[in-house]
Design a protein around this motif. Sequence first.
Motif, PDB file in Angstrom:
ATOM      1  N   ARG A 199      32.145  51.638  36.910  1.00  0.00           N
ATOM      2  CA  ARG A 199      33.194  52.791  36.128  1.00  0.00           C
ATOM      3  C   ARG A 199      33.494  52.677  35.335  1.00  0.00           C
ATOM      4  NH1 ARG A 199      37.648  55.513  39.889  1.00  0.00           N
ATOM      5  NH2 ARG A 199      39.130  53.810  38.912  1.00  0.00           N
ATOM      6  N   THR A 200      34.029  51.067  35.036  1.00  0.00           N
ATOM      7  CA  THR A 200      34.390  50.553  33.160  1.00  0.00           C
ATOM      8  C   THR A 200      33.878  48.910  33.468  1.00  0.00           C
ATOM      9  OG1 THR A 200      36.447  51.923  33.908  1.00  0.00           O
ATOM     10  CG2 THR A 200      36.207  49.873  32.345  1.00  0.00           C
TER      11      THR A 200
ATOM     12  N   SER B 292      35.465  31.991  42.271  1.00  0.00           N
ATOM     13  CA  SER B 292      35.968  30.857  41.721  1.00  0.00           C
ATOM     14  C   SER B 292      37.402  31.469  40.950  1.00  0.00           C
ATOM     15  CB  SER B 292      35.240  30.243  40.691  1.00  0.00           C
ATOM     16  OG  SER B 292      34.519  30.804  40.377  1.00  0.00           O
TER      17      SER B 292
ATOM     18  N   ALA C  78      36.506  41.424  37.877  1.00  0.00           N
ATOM     19  CA  ALA C  78      36.296  39.801  38.817  1.00  0.00           C
ATOM     20  C   ALA C  78      35.746  40.020  39.678  1.00  0.00           C
ATOM     21  CB  ALA C  78      37.582  39.735  37.879  1.00  0.00           C
ATOM     22  N   THR C  79      35.805  40.100  40.682  1.00  0.00           N
ATOM     23  CA  THR C  79      34.835  39.756  41.431  1.00  0.00           C
ATOM     24  C   THR C  79      34.029  40.008  41.444  1.00  0.00           C
ATOM     25  OG1 THR C  79      37.397  40.162  43.134  1.00  0.00           O
ATOM     26  CG2 THR C  79      34.779  40.042  44.228  1.00  0.00           C
TER      27      THR C  79
ATOM     28  N   TYR D  16      44.879  48.592  37.649  1.00  0.00           N
ATOM     29  CA  TYR D  16      46.188  48.169  38.952  1.00  0.00           C
ATOM     30  C   TYR D  16      46.738  47.662  37.282  1.00  0.00           C
ATOM     31  CZ  TYR D  16      45.111  42.866  38.932  1.00  0.00           C
ATOM     32  OH  TYR D  16      44.352  42.075  38.975  1.00  0.00           O
TER      33      TYR D  16
ATOM     34  N   GLY E 286      38.307  45.927  45.164  1.00  0.00           N
ATOM     35  CA  GLY E 286      39.583  45.577  44.616  1.00  0.00           C
ATOM     36  C   GLY E 286      41.110  45.679  46.000  1.00  0.00           C
TER      37      GLY E 286
ATOM     38  N   THR F  94      33.104  46.975  39.364  1.00  0.00           N
ATOM     39  CA  THR F  94      32.283  45.505  38.625  1.00  0.00           C
ATOM     40  C   THR F  94      33.913  45.035  37.635  1.00  0.00           C
ATOM     41  OG1 THR F  94      32.535  47.005  36.806  1.00  0.00           O
ATOM     42  CG2 THR F  94      30.867  46.764  37.546  1.00  0.00           C
TER      43      THR F  94
ATOM     44  N   LYS G 280      42.527  44.693  31.054  1.00  0.00           N
ATOM     45  CA  LYS G 280      42.350  44.359  32.726  1.00  0.00           C
ATOM     46  C   LYS G 280      42.001  43.018  32.433  1.00  0.00           C
ATOM     47  CE  LYS G 280      39.864  48.670  33.852  1.00  0.00           C
ATOM     48  NZ  LYS G 280      40.457  49.101  34.548  1.00  0.00           N
ATOM     49  N   ARG G 281      41.907  42.626  33.768  1.00  0.00           N
ATOM     50  CA  ARG G 281      41.382  40.862  33.730  1.00  0.00           C
ATOM     51  C   ARG G 281      40.065  40.542  33.077  1.00  0.00           C
ATOM     52  NH1 ARG G 281      43.531  36.470  36.974  1.00  0.00           N
ATOM     53  NH2 ARG G 281      41.987  35.372  36.966  1.00  0.00           N
TER      54      ARG G 281
ATOM     55  N   ASP H  30      39.378  31.209  37.128  1.00  0.00           N
ATOM     56  CA  ASP H  30      39.300  31.240  36.020  1.00  0.00           C
ATOM     57  C   ASP H  30      39.718  31.065  35.287  1.00  0.00           C
ATOM     58  OD1 ASP H  30      36.747  33.548  35.965  1.00  0.00           O
ATOM     59  OD2 ASP H  30      38.051  35.082  35.897  1.00  0.00           O
TER      60      ASP H  30
HETATM   61  P1  NDP Z   1      39.512  44.954  40.737  1.00  0.00           P
HETATM   62  O1  NDP Z   1      40.937  45.532  41.222  1.00  0.00           O
HETATM   63  O2  NDP Z   1      39.731  43.978  39.552  1.00  0.00           O
HETATM   64  O3  NDP Z   1      38.494  45.913  40.753  1.00  0.00           O
HETATM   65  C1  NDP Z   1      37.618  47.037  40.961  1.00  0.00           C
HETATM   66  C2  NDP Z   1      36.704  47.871  40.309  1.00  0.00           C
HETATM   67  O4  NDP Z   1      36.308  48.660  41.336  1.00  0.00           O
HETATM   68  C3  NDP Z   1      37.326  47.751  39.364  1.00  0.00           C
HETATM   69  O5  NDP Z   1      35.112  47.841  38.828  1.00  0.00           O
HETATM   70  C4  NDP Z   1      37.009  49.335  39.509  1.00  0.00           C
HETATM   71  O6  NDP Z   1      36.436  50.294  38.338  1.00  0.00           O
HETATM   72  C5  NDP Z   1      36.039  49.751  40.283  1.00  0.00           C
HETATM   73  N1  NDP Z   1      36.448  51.644  41.235  1.00  0.00           N
HETATM   74  C6  NDP Z   1      37.258  51.198  42.049  1.00  0.00           C
HETATM   75  N2  NDP Z   1      37.635  52.858  42.386  1.00  0.00           N
HETATM   76  C7  NDP Z   1      35.593  53.038  41.921  1.00  0.00           C
HETATM   77  C8  NDP Z   1      34.756  54.133  42.184  1.00  0.00           C
HETATM   78  N3  NDP Z   1      35.373  55.424  42.800  1.00  0.00           N
HETATM   79  N4  NDP Z   1      33.786  54.275  42.058  1.00  0.00           N
HETATM   80  C9  NDP Z   1      33.612  52.922  41.555  1.00  0.00           C
HETATM   81  N5  NDP Z   1      33.813  51.911  41.232  1.00  0.00           N
HETATM   82  C10 NDP Z   1      34.884  51.984  41.308  1.00  0.00           C
HETATM   83  O7  NDP Z   1      39.204  43.799  41.670  1.00  0.00           O
HETATM   84  P2  NDP Z   1      38.956  42.821  41.860  1.00  0.00           P
HETATM   85  O8  NDP Z   1      38.497  42.396  43.204  1.00  0.00           O
HETATM   86  O9  NDP Z   1      37.597  42.737  41.225  1.00  0.00           O
HETATM   87  O10 NDP Z   1      39.896  41.434  41.403  1.00  0.00           O
HETATM   88  C11 NDP Z   1      41.346  41.778  41.804  1.00  0.00           C
HETATM   89  C12 NDP Z   1      41.522  40.808  41.221  1.00  0.00           C
HETATM   90  O11 NDP Z   1      42.220  40.018  41.484  1.00  0.00           O
HETATM   91  C13 NDP Z   1      41.702  40.247  39.309  1.00  0.00           C
HETATM   92  O12 NDP Z   1      41.999  41.456  38.909  1.00  0.00           O
HETATM   93  C14 NDP Z   1      42.038  39.142  39.237  1.00  0.00           C
HETATM   94  O13 NDP Z   1      43.554  39.456  39.725  1.00  0.00           O
HETATM   95  C15 NDP Z   1      41.936  38.291  40.706  1.00  0.00           C
HETATM   96  N6  NDP Z   1      40.201  37.849  40.810  1.00  0.00           N
HETATM   97  C16 NDP Z   1      41.003  36.526  40.219  1.00  0.00           C
HETATM   98  C17 NDP Z   1      39.792  36.377  40.059  1.00  0.00           C
HETATM   99  C18 NDP Z   1      39.497  34.467  39.563  1.00  0.00           C
HETATM  100  O14 NDP Z   1      38.958  34.286  38.607  1.00  0.00           O
HETATM  101  N7  NDP Z   1      41.050  33.992  39.506  1.00  0.00           N
HETATM  102  C19 NDP Z   1      38.243  35.874  40.400  1.00  0.00           C
HETATM  103  C20 NDP Z   1      38.371  37.572  41.389  1.00  0.00           C
HETATM  104  C21 NDP Z   1      39.281  38.306  41.560  1.00  0.00           C
HETATM  105  P3  NDP Z   1      37.516  50.786  36.821  1.00  0.00           P
HETATM  106  O15 NDP Z   1      38.245  49.283  36.155  1.00  0.00           O
HETATM  107  O16 NDP Z   1      37.237  51.788  36.088  1.00  0.00           O
HETATM  108  O17 NDP Z   1      39.029  51.117  37.827  1.00  0.00           O
END
Ligand code: NDP
Length: 627
Positions: A271-272, A112, A250-251, A585, A468, A248, A416-417, A114
């Motif tokens: 991770r975060t 959905s 937004a997805t 990112y 992501g 962990t 972060k988002r 945000d």
């Molecule tokens: P993200 O890039 O935001 O999140 C990727 C996640 O993977 C992070 O928690 C990251 O941790 C984790 N990760 C990466 N490498 C590792 C690893 N080696 N071990 C463990 N964890 C790891 O991707 P999303 O798909 O969640 O979201 C992408 C973007 O899409 C959002 O920022 C937003 O802009 C958009 N979005 C928008 C929504 C909306 O409501 N409009 C809903 C969903 C997505 P770390 O944080 O430490 O890097």
Amino acid sequence: MNAKTQSLPFDPEALGRKYQEERDKRLRADGNDQYLEVTGEFAYFVEDPYIDRELERDAIEDEVEVVIIGGGFGGMLAAARLHDAGITDFRIIEKGGDFGGTWYWNRYPGASCDIEAYVYFPLLEKTGFVPKQKYTNAPETLEYCHVIAQTYGLHERALMQTLVTSTDWDEEQGRWIVSTDRQDRLKARYVVHSNGPLNRPKLPAIKGINDFKGHTFHTSRWDYGYTGGDSNGGLDKLSDKRVAVIGTGATSVQCVPHLGAAAQHLYVFQRTPSSVDVRNNQPTDPQWISTQPQGWQDERRRNFESLMTGAPVKEDLVNDGWTEAFRLLFGNLRDKAPSKARLALWALTSPLSPELYRHGLKKYLTDKATNYMDLAREMELADYQKMEKVRARAEAIVEDPETAESLKPYYRQFCKRPCFHDEYLPTYNRPNVTLVDTDGRGLDQITETGIVFDGKEYPVDCIIFATGFEVGTDYSRRAGYQINGVSGLSVSEKWSSGLSTFHGMHSRGFPNAFFFGPAQSGFTATYTYSLDEQSVHLAHILGTAKKQGATRIEASEAAERKWVQTIIDKARLTADFQERCTPGYYNNEGMVNTKPQNNTYGGGPIEFFDLMAKWRAKGDLQGLELR
Ligand code: NDP
């Protein structure tokens, strides 16, 4: 604590140190190289699971005025705005099976938006569509994409399930030759590249990632055949499965509650932690939306994005968790400011003072009230206030104290988002859900049967990558095709040592090519707003060129150089903030400004949009060479 901060219910200095520690332990030397490209043996991660059958058709040879690459909101808005400007000879090429872009691909359970639908859905006043709720979901967003496509007759002009393989400039003919994986050859005077900034899934380069023998997929290609259910949840086939989610962001925040409700056991590898605030969704009041004055949507999204960049507004129209820190800031300033400054603040936000209002709070404080307070410091305090609430929420909802502590984000809200969800945190109270917090390190290894962290193996049947999308890698790698301009120069070559554009949209050596996206342009939280502004800009340029009888449009060398310098200069405004953020990112995985020209416009989107509007109003397309 010093005297000034004694009255606060938290210690800002201690929090500052904690933020720094959390950031430092996550910094890695490999930056973006920690991720794998989904090609070769990983190519199955990007196959389209949503088409019923592969389209069969003959190759097409055609000539059109405009080819638009991408059928997401950007491509659709470009088509809509061109259509309104009387330019109707266009084709849209889309690799997916239908319109929707990011919403075509991201159909994971719970997907959905945000951002409030009344600002996120573009063209609402044109289509008359009424979103059911303040925050919409993926099915309604896809439905709305079809409404736009129907309103503008876009399906008739689209080539679906078609991947562009290259675009090549033919100087003699003054045309782009657009080639596809279906052997199409389209000649176009103009090409719009709207291929999506977050379109290419990425995988972490974890040791053994290829060894896993169970099932695996990325969230942007959800395998409902394996999980059962649909975007609304009901993942009934997981009842006997042990499932791991990596990531962990937004997805993950949106799909984890559905996985927790369905899986035999769910392991979430973190991770975060994300900041997860209240969702508080509400149904749309049809009376309210039908009585809005003309131009309400533009005013509303401008109001929202103005607040997000710290500009004072009369009223916070959207009034949700995105803008709360700014509401806190203005409230604090009003409370703290000596009476003279308070009066001026009132004047600034008063409808009677459009001039003062335009100058903005920042400028006022810098020019006249620096003696009273330091705006950056005040913003930081408002942010601490906001994030303390977010952390307190985790503590109040999550029963296990250790898990609750691990779910608290220690960074500024917009590092972060930010996320907003009412079911994510309670999911960790389920007995079948385990949070595996890696304390910033990430996983150690993937084996044939599971995931290893800190010497312990977690055996699972399925691994879901919520990791992501690529950002900051080579443009053509993300787009999936090369762009070869004058004398065969490719964008990869031209931008190998940093981006170079005019207004983010043109790049010298690539005449008649128009780039959509955030790079060197205005970036908004409401991403469709940026895309709409770019579409308006595009339609203005092509409309003006048409009137002048010009058919070749290219950025001048001097104008492009100047714009790149502007981006570099403005990048300094945000560097301090970005450097103190945890990697991700948003800040090039912590490698801030290694190439400052690769930033978005640092003055913020509203300043950028106003600059573009002023440029358009002059009418002479200054900085572009027309022939
Ligand atoms: P993200 O890039 O935001 O999140 C990727 C996640 O993977 C992070 O928690 C990251 O941790 C984790 N990760 C990466 N490498 C590792 C690893 N080696 N071990 C463990 N964890 C790891 O991707 P999303 O798909 O969640 O979201 C992408 C973007 O899409 C959002 O920022 C937003 O802009 C958009 N979005 C928008 C929504 C909306 O409501 N409009 C809903 C969903 C997505 P770390 O944080 O430490 O890097």
